[in-house]
Design a protein around this motif. Structure first.
Motif: not given
Length: 94
Positions: A16-21
């Motif tokens: 599960v990948g998470v990134w912050f715009p």
């Protein structure tokens, strides 16, 4: 309290990948959604710490409604889950 919007990319058979715009290069992952959310909070805090150490400006978080109007992010918001990750009070942007 400050919260940053995170894009959570959860696909069958993958981490599960998470990134912050709002924070370029601030990414995290986990083998499960719970682990990814825990790791995302840590990645957020570390990103803020490093920016402050280098004297870099910390971008303020944008509201989800504002991010939905951003053509570079709108498609990802429509495709993936969105989460709000709280920034610990001691790490608030200056």
């Amino acid at each position: 309290m400050t919260h940053y919007v995170a894009i959570v990319e959860e696909e069958e058979g993958k981490a599960v990948g998470v990134w912050f715009p709002d924070l370029p290069g601030c990414i995290s992952a986990g083998d499960s959604l719970d682990e990814a959310m825990t790791n995302a909070a840590e990645a957020l805090a570390l990103w803020i710490d490093v920016a402050k150490e280098h004297g870099d400006a910390v971008p303020p978080p944008r509201a989800l409604t504002e991010l939905k109007r951003d053509p570079e992010i709108a498609e990802d918001i429509a495709r993936y889950m969105v989460a709000l990750i709280e920034l610990h009070p001691l790490r608030q942007p200056a």
